[in-house]
Motif scaffolding. Structure first.
Motif, PDB file in Angstrom:
ATOM      1  N   LEU A 104       0.817  -1.217   0.000  1.00 24.80           N
ATOM      2  CA  LEU A 104       0.000   0.000   0.000  1.00 24.80           C
ATOM      3  C   LEU A 104       0.853   1.271   0.000  1.00 24.80           C
ATOM      4  O   LEU A 104       1.153   1.830   1.062  1.00 24.80           O
ATOM      5  N   PRO A 105       1.218   1.765  -1.173  1.00 20.87           N
ATOM      6  CA  PRO A 105       2.067   2.954  -1.271  1.00 20.87           C
ATOM      7  C   PRO A 105       1.293   4.251  -1.034  1.00 20.87           C
ATOM      8  O   PRO A 105       1.175   5.108  -1.915  1.00 20.87           O
ATOM      9  N   VAL A 106       0.742   4.370   0.170  1.00 21.80           N
ATOM     10  CA  VAL A 106       0.042   5.598   0.555  1.00 21.80           C
ATOM     11  C   VAL A 106       0.558   6.025   1.917  1.00 21.80           C
ATOM     12  O   VAL A 106       0.974   5.187   2.726  1.00 21.80           O
ATOM     13  N   ALA A 107       0.546   7.328   2.154  1.00 23.02           N
ATOM     14  CA  ALA A 107       0.998   7.837   3.446  1.00 23.02           C
ATOM     15  C   ALA A 107      -0.079   7.611   4.499  1.00 23.02           C
ATOM     16  O   ALA A 107      -1.272   7.636   4.204  1.00 23.02           O
ATOM     17  N   GLY A 108       0.347   7.377   5.717  1.00 24.45           N
ATOM     18  CA  GLY A 108      -0.597   7.251   6.814  1.00 24.45           C
ATOM     19  C   GLY A 108      -1.361   5.944   6.806  1.00 24.45           C
ATOM     20  O   GLY A 108      -0.957   4.953   6.194  1.00 24.45           O
ATOM     21  N   ARG A 109      -2.491   5.959   7.499  1.00 23.75           N
ATOM     22  CA  ARG A 109      -3.323   4.763   7.675  1.00 23.75           C
ATOM     23  C   ARG A 109      -4.643   4.948   6.940  1.00 23.75           C
ATOM     24  O   ARG A 109      -5.455   5.799   7.326  1.00 23.75           O
ATOM     25  N   PRO A 110      -4.921   4.167   5.905  1.00 19.72           N
ATOM     26  CA  PRO A 110      -6.197   4.300   5.192  1.00 19.72           C
ATOM     27  C   PRO A 110      -7.381   3.965   6.102  1.00 19.72           C
ATOM     28  O   PRO A 110      -7.304   3.097   6.974  1.00 19.72           O
ATOM     29  N   VAL A 111      -8.482   4.647   5.861  1.00 21.85           N
ATOM     30  CA  VAL A 111      -9.720   4.364   6.579  1.00 21.85           C
ATOM     31  C   VAL A 111     -10.487   3.250   5.867  1.00 21.85           C
ATOM     32  O   VAL A 111     -11.343   2.600   6.454  1.00 21.85           O
ATOM     33  N   LEU A 112     -10.156   3.020   4.605  1.00 23.06           N
ATOM     34  CA  LEU A 112     -10.784   1.950   3.836  1.00 23.06           C
ATOM     35  C   LEU A 112      -9.784   1.389   2.832  1.00 23.06           C
ATOM     36  O   LEU A 112      -9.069   2.151   2.175  1.00 23.06           O
ATOM     37  N   VAL A 113      -9.741   0.075   2.729  1.00 21.63           N
ATOM     38  CA  VAL A 113      -9.037  -0.600   1.637  1.00 21.63           C
ATOM     39  C   VAL A 113     -10.028  -1.557   1.010  1.00 21.63           C
ATOM     40  O   VAL A 113     -10.582  -2.431   1.696  1.00 21.63           O
ATOM     41  N   ARG A 114     -10.267  -1.391  -0.271  1.00 20.26           N
ATOM     42  CA  ARG A 114     -11.134  -2.324  -0.989  1.00 20.26           C
ATOM     43  C   ARG A 114     -10.269  -3.142  -1.942  1.00 20.26           C
ATOM     44  O   ARG A 114      -9.523  -2.587  -2.755  1.00 20.26           O
ATOM     45  N   ALA A 115     -10.366  -4.471  -1.831  1.00 21.65           N
ATOM     46  CA  ALA A 115      -9.608  -5.379  -2.696  1.00 21.65           C
ATOM     47  C   ALA A 115     -10.597  -6.352  -3.319  1.00 21.65           C
ATOM     48  O   ALA A 115     -10.890  -7.406  -2.752  1.00 21.65           O
ATOM     49  N   ALA A 116     -11.143  -5.992  -4.461  1.00 17.89           N
ATOM     50  CA  ALA A 116     -12.164  -6.803  -5.115  1.00 17.89           C
ATOM     51  C   ALA A 116     -11.546  -7.624  -6.238  1.00 17.89           C
ATOM     52  O   ALA A 116     -10.855  -7.081  -7.108  1.00 17.89           O
ATOM     53  N   ASN A 117     -11.783  -8.919  -6.212  1.00 22.21           N
ATOM     54  CA  ASN A 117     -11.311  -9.840  -7.249  1.00 22.21           C
ATOM     55  C   ASN A 117      -9.788  -9.865  -7.350  1.00 22.21           C
ATOM     56  O   ASN A 117      -9.240 -10.150  -8.411  1.00 22.21           O
ATOM     57  N   VAL A 118      -9.105  -9.583  -6.251  1.00 16.39           N
ATOM     58  CA  VAL A 118      -7.647  -9.560  -6.231  1.00 16.39           C
ATOM     59  C   VAL A 118      -7.076 -10.892  -5.756  1.00 16.39           C
ATOM     60  O   VAL A 118      -6.141 -11.424  -6.365  1.00 16.39           O
ATOM     61  N   LEU A 119      -7.630 -11.451  -4.696  1.00 20.06           N
ATOM     62  CA  LEU A 119      -7.080 -12.682  -4.124  1.00 20.06           C
ATOM     63  C   LEU A 119      -7.609 -13.948  -4.785  1.00 20.06           C
ATOM     64  O   LEU A 119      -7.219 -15.048  -4.415  1.00 20.06           O
ATOM     65  N   ARG A 120      -8.473 -13.786  -5.755  1.00 18.88           N
ATOM     66  CA  ARG A 120      -9.071 -14.950  -6.429  1.00 18.88           C
ATOM     67  C   ARG A 120      -8.005 -15.886  -6.990  1.00 18.88           C
ATOM     68  O   ARG A 120      -8.154 -17.104  -6.981  1.00 18.88           O
ATOM     69  N   GLN A 121      -6.916 -15.330  -7.489  1.00 20.25           N
ATOM     70  CA  GLN A 121      -5.891 -16.144  -8.150  1.00 20.25           C
ATOM     71  C   GLN A 121      -4.841 -16.680  -7.176  1.00 20.25           C
ATOM     72  O   GLN A 121      -3.963 -17.432  -7.583  1.00 20.25           O
ATOM     73  N   TYR A 122      -4.934 -16.311  -5.902  1.00 18.44           N
ATOM     74  CA  TYR A 122      -3.951 -16.762  -4.919  1.00 18.44           C
ATOM     75  C   TYR A 122      -4.362 -18.116  -4.345  1.00 18.44           C
ATOM     76  O   TYR A 122      -5.527 -18.528  -4.427  1.00 18.44           O
ATOM     77  N   ASP A 123      -3.403 -18.789  -3.719  1.00 18.08           N
ATOM     78  CA  ASP A 123      -3.715 -20.012  -2.991  1.00 18.08           C
ATOM     79  C   ASP A 123      -4.416 -19.649  -1.689  1.00 18.08           C
ATOM     80  O   ASP A 123      -4.135 -18.608  -1.079  1.00 18.08           O
TER      81      ASP A 123
END
Length: 272
Positions: A104-123
């Protein structure tokens, strides 16, 4: 292929498929469930992680969140540099795009992270570590203000956004699982099984809680068949109401009317 380690980018390049309005159901739920946290935050930053080959989902996320929290800023993060460059022309006040992954290349602490259809290809075995890494970056809870902290929303949907299932996690870990669908396209609730997130999709087998939940969901749906004459929405509402007798449903009829139901994570978590 894996991103080169020298770039310090963590993750895997996704297929990148996306469509306008694909994540509207997820966005609608986030706005309702997390809007107060975004309004309360001093710096309401949201991250659209792995937005894909086109920036539509990040653009739409900004629009939808600003209806409930006007100061929200969105950073679209993609591991494929060419996709970041293609998205640059869509930058505007409150919306930027960055090259990166799970770090997560953003400064500080995000209040929201949305990860849609990202981990589908992982084990499946990789999911817990990714969750921990992302949750560690979320804005912390603050009991003094009543804040529960940031939110990670991770899940899967079909190509045109008719069917979604996602897990919501706070800094402390998983909280809930939400099933959402366009009711007119649904034959039975277990049709949503193919959209279970990676942490659950391989657990839809006898003996696992998510399998028992979907079995009971189908049974309640069948029992509510007489309500179909009043429309699919009324049948769904009756179905979910019956589910509450045995499952810890956390939302209310106002959300059920949207074709949603949210259940506590502990009730569906994989055994072992």
């Amino acid at each position: 292929m894996r991103a080169p380690s020298r770039s310090r980018v963590v993750g895997t390049v996704t297929r990148g498929t996306t469509n306008p309005n694909r994540l509207r159901r997820m966005d609608r739920w986030i706005a309702a469930a997390h809007g107060a946290e975004l309004r309360r935050a001093g710096d309401p930053v949201a991250v659209d992680l792995g937005y894909g080959a086109a920036p539509w989902t990040a653009v739409e996320l900004l629009q939808r969140l600003r209806t409930v929290a006007p100061r929200t800023r969105v950073t679209g993060v993609e591991i494929e540099p060419a996709r970041v460059e293609a998205a640059r022309p869509y930058e505007r006040e409150g919306l930027v795009f960055r090259h990166g992954g799970f770090e997560l290349p953003v400064a500080g602490r995000p209040v929201l992270v949305r990860a849609a259809n990202v981990l589908r290809q992982y084990d499946e075995a990789e999911v817990a570590a990714v969750w921990r890494r992302l949750c560690a970056r979320l804005a912390p809870a603050d009991p003094a203000t009543g804040s529960r902290g940031g939110l990670l929303v991770e899940g899967t949907c079909d190509e045109i956004g008719r069917r979604h299932v996602w897990v919501a996690l706070g800094p402390e870990g998983p909280r809930t699982v939400t099933f959402a669908t366009r009711l007119g396209s649904l034959e039975r609730p277990s049709d949503l099984a193919e959209r279970l997130p990676k942490a659950l999709i391989h657990r839809n087998v006898p003996g696992e809680p998510v399998h028992a939940f979907l079995r009971d969901f189908d049974r309640a749906w069948a029992a509510a068949a007489p309500y179909a004459s009043y429309g699919a929405r009324q049948r769904w509402i009756r179905t979910v109401r019956d589910l509450t007798a045995d499952w810890p449903v956390t939302d209310a009829p106002g959300r059920w009317r949207q074709g949603e139901v949210t259940v506590r994570w502990e009730a569906l978590a994989p055994r072992g």
